[in-house]
Scaffold this active site. Structure first.
Site, PDB file in Angstrom:
ATOM      1  N   GLU A 282       0.828  -1.211   0.000  1.00  0.00           N
ATOM      2  CA  GLU A 282       0.000   0.000   0.000  1.00  0.00           C
ATOM      3  C   GLU A 282       0.865   1.265   0.000  1.00  0.00           C
ATOM      4  OE1 GLU A 282      -1.911  -0.547   3.777  1.00  0.00           O
ATOM      5  OE2 GLU A 282      -3.462  -1.849   2.987  1.00  0.00           O
ATOM      6  N   CYS A 352      -0.038  33.188  12.636  1.00  0.00           N
ATOM      7  CA  CYS A 352       0.357  33.627  13.972  1.00  0.00           C
ATOM      8  C   CYS A 352       0.655  32.439  14.880  1.00  0.00           C
ATOM      9  CB  CYS A 352      -0.733  34.507  14.566  1.00  0.00           C
ATOM     10  SG  CYS A 352      -1.088  35.888  13.480  1.00  0.00           S
TER      11      CYS A 352
HETATM   12  C1  LIG Z   1      -0.593   5.857   5.523  1.00  0.00           C
HETATM   13  C2  LIG Z   1      -0.749   4.415   5.237  1.00  0.00           C
HETATM   14  C3  LIG Z   1      -0.101   3.836   4.142  1.00  0.00           C
HETATM   15  C4  LIG Z   1       0.818   4.604   3.220  1.00  0.00           C
HETATM   16  O1  LIG Z   1       1.962   5.105   3.825  1.00  0.00           O
HETATM   17  P1  LIG Z   1       3.061   5.852   2.910  1.00  0.00           P
HETATM   18  O2  LIG Z   1       4.127   6.196   3.869  1.00  0.00           O
HETATM   19  O3  LIG Z   1       2.406   7.056   2.336  1.00  0.00           O
HETATM   20  O4  LIG Z   1       3.493   4.900   1.856  1.00  0.00           O
HETATM   21  C5  LIG Z   1      -0.322   2.500   3.888  1.00  0.00           C
HETATM   22  N1  LIG Z   1      -1.129   1.754   4.673  1.00  0.00           N
HETATM   23  C6  LIG Z   1      -1.762   2.274   5.744  1.00  0.00           C
HETATM   24  C7  LIG Z   1      -2.636   1.411   6.558  1.00  0.00           C
HETATM   25  C8  LIG Z   1      -1.594   3.614   6.058  1.00  0.00           C
HETATM   26  O5  LIG Z   1      -2.225   4.127   7.114  1.00  0.00           O
END
Ligand SMILES: *Cc1c(COP(=O)(O)O)cnc(C)c1O
Length: 423
Positions: A282, A352
Site C-alpha cells: 500500500e 500567527c
Molecule cells: C498511511 C498508510 C499507508 C501509506 O503510507 P506511505 O508512507 O504514504 O506509503 C499505507 N497503509 C496504511 C494502513 C496507512 O495508514
C-alpha cells in the site's frame, strides 16, 4: 542538501519547469500559493512501482490519504491499482473516481459504525481490522450482508523503524494493530463465523522508511503467524504488507520499490516457500510526493537578528509537515541565475504561530526579494490533503500539468465559500 529535481522538474532557461510548463507562467494564471503536480511523474512512479512489484506477483493498493484529489485518484487507478482507504470519505472518493468496490481496502484504527455500514453497503473488497472490539462491531453489522465479508487482521509486528517518532506505527505502544497472539486467538474465535471470512493478515510499520531491514523483520513475523495458523487449519489468503517506502526529501536517502519488493519476495521465498495466497502493498507517498510542488511568493524579506526572515505567502496550513514532523522540504527559487551568492534565512509563513516555520538557517540566494516566486519540492503527498483554513486563509488551488497544458484540478476555496457554511 542536494535538490531532488527529476525528469519532470527542472530548470530550463533559468526557469523552474514542471514538464514543459514554467511555474512562473502557471503563477500568472493561478493565485499563489498553489499545488502543482506532474501527470507524467505520477505515471512514471506508478509504472516503476508496478514493474518492481508485479515481477514478484505483488499487488498494489494506492494509500490515497497521501493525495486524494479525484483527478489524481483517477490517474493512478486507471493504471490498474486498487486503493487503501482510512475513512468513509475516502471510500466515497474512490467510488466517485470510478474505482471498483472490490479493489478498495478499508484500514484504520477507529472506524465508526456509520463508516462500517457505508463500506458494507458499497461492497468493498477487504476490511483491515485493528482490534477485537472493531471485529465484534463488524460481525454485528455484517449480519445483514448478502455475502461473506473479507477480513484481514492488522498485526503490530513490534519492529523498530528509523523514522520520525510521529510516523512510526508498528512498535508496541502504538495505537495501531494488535499483537500476533491476539490475532491468533481471534482467528480461532471467528473460525466458523457465518458472515465474516477471516483470511488475511495486514501490517503497516510506518512512513518515510528508508531501509529494507524492518520490512524483512516484520514480514518474517507475519509469516511465522501464517504458519502457526496453517497448522491449526486456517489458511491465510492475503498478506497486506502496508506502505511507508521513503522518498528523497533532499538528504539523499530513500527506499526504492525494487529493493523493498526484492526483500519481501526473498523473505517469503526462504521462510514460507509454500505460501500460495496473495501479497499486496500500500504505497502512498512514494507514488505522488516527488510529482508535486507548492508554489509560493515571497511577501517580505525581513531583516532581523540573528538571521533575516524570508516570509512567504504559503503557511503551515498549506504545508503542515514541517510543523508536524520537523520535516524539511527543499525550497528553490522559481527563477534561477547561475552563481548567485547564498545567504542564510529562517523561512516562515504568515500564520500567527511560531511553529509556522518551514526551515531555519536555510540557504537562499542573497538577491531574493518580495514578490519572487519559490517552490517547495516533494509536495505531492501529505500536503494538500492536510491543508486547512486556520487564520481564515483560503485553501489553495491544485493544478495538474500534462506536457504544456495546465488543468486546475481543484479550484481555490475562497473566503466567501468558507463563510457560506456559517449562515
Ligand atoms: C498511511 C498508510 C499507508 C501509506 O503510507 P506511505 O508512507 O504514504 O506509503 C499505507 N497503509 C496504511 C494502513 C496507512 O495508514
Amino acid at each position: 542538501m542536494t535538490t531532488p529535481l527529476n525528469e519532470q522538474l527542472n530548470y530550463r532557461d533559468n526557469q523552474l519547469h514542471l514538464e514543459s510548463c514554467s511555474l512562473s507562467s502557471v503563477a500568472e494564471q493561478v493565485a499563489t500559493p498553489f499545488y502543482c503536480y506532474s501527470k507524467a511523474r505520477i505515471l512514471q512512479n506508478t509504472a516503476r512501482c508496478q514493474a518492481a512489484f508485479s515481477a514478484h506477483d505483488i499487488g498494489i493498493h494506492y494509500a490515497m490519504k497521501a493525495n486524494s484529489n479525484l483527478h489524481i485518484l483517477h490517474l493512478i487507478s486507471s493504471q490498474g491499482l486498487g486503493v487503501d482507504t482510512v475513512s468513509a470519505g475516502e471510500i466515497q472518493r474512490a467510488i466517485a473516481a470510478g474505482i471498483a468496490a472490490e479493489k478498495i481496502i478499508f484500514s484504520g484504527v477507529g472506524k465508526s459504525a456509520a463508516e462500517i455500514r457505508l463500506a458494507l453497503d458499497t461492497g468493498i473488497g477487504q476490511f483491515n481490522v485493528e482490534s477485537a472490539e472493531e471485529l465484534a462491531l463488524l460481525s454485528t453489522l455484517a449480519q445483514t450482508s448478502t455475502r461473506p465479508v473479507r477480513v484481514a487482521l492488522r498485526v503490530n509486528p513490534d519492529v523498530t523503524v528509523n523514522t520520525h517518532r510521529h510516523i512510526t506505527t508498528g512498535t508496541r505502544g502504538n495505537k495501531f494493530g494488535m499483537p500476533p497472539e491476539q490475532a491468533l486467538q481471534l482467528f480461532r474465535d471467528y473460525a466458523d463465523h457465518a458472515c465474516l471470512n477471516l483470511c488475511g493478515l495486514a501490517m503497516h510499520i510506518g512512513s518515510q522508511i528508508c531501509e529494507a531491514a524492518p520490512y524483512r523483520q516484520a514480514v518474517s513475523r507475519l509469516l511465522a503467524l501464517t504458519k502457526t495458523l496453517k497448522a491449526e487449519g486456517v489458511h491465510i489468503r492475503c498478506l497486506d504488507l502496508g506502505g511507508g517506502f521513503g522518498i528523497d526529501y533532499g538528504n539523499g536517502s530513500s527506499l526504492s520499490f525494487s529493493e523493498v519488493a526484492q526483500v519481501i519476495a526473498d523473505t517469503i521465498h526462504t521462510e514460507a516457500p509454500d505460501y500460495d495466497g496473495k501479497v499486496v502493498v500500500e504505497p502512498g507517498r512514494s507514488l505522488v510526493a516527488d510529482a508535486g510542488v507548492l508554489v509560493t511568493r515571497v511577501n517580505f524579506v525581513k531583516e532581523a537578528e540573528p538571521r533575516p526572515f524570508l516570509i512567504l505567502d504559503a503557511a503551515m496550513n498549506d504545508l503542515m509537515r514541517p510543523a508536524l514532523y520537523q520535516a524539511v522540504h527543499p525550497l528553490l527559487t522559481v527563477s534561477y541565475a547561475d552563481n548567485r551568492v547564498q545567504r542564510q534565512f529562517d523561512v516562515v509563513g504568515p500564520v500567527c504561530e511560531s511553529t509556522d516555520t518551514f526551515a531555519r538557517d536555510y540557504p537562499v540566494s542573497e538577491d531574493i526579494q518580495a514578490g519572487d516566486l519559490m517552490a517547495f519540492l516533494c509536495a505531492g503527498a501529505y500536503c494538500s490533503v492536510m491543508s486547512n483554513s486556520y487564520n481564515s486563509r483560503e485553501i489553495p488551488a491544485e493544478v495538474l500539468v500534462d506536457e504544456n497544458t495546465v488543468q486546475v484540478i481543484r479550484r481555490r476555496i475562497s473566503q466567501e465559500e468558507l463563510m457560506a457554511f456559517e449562515d
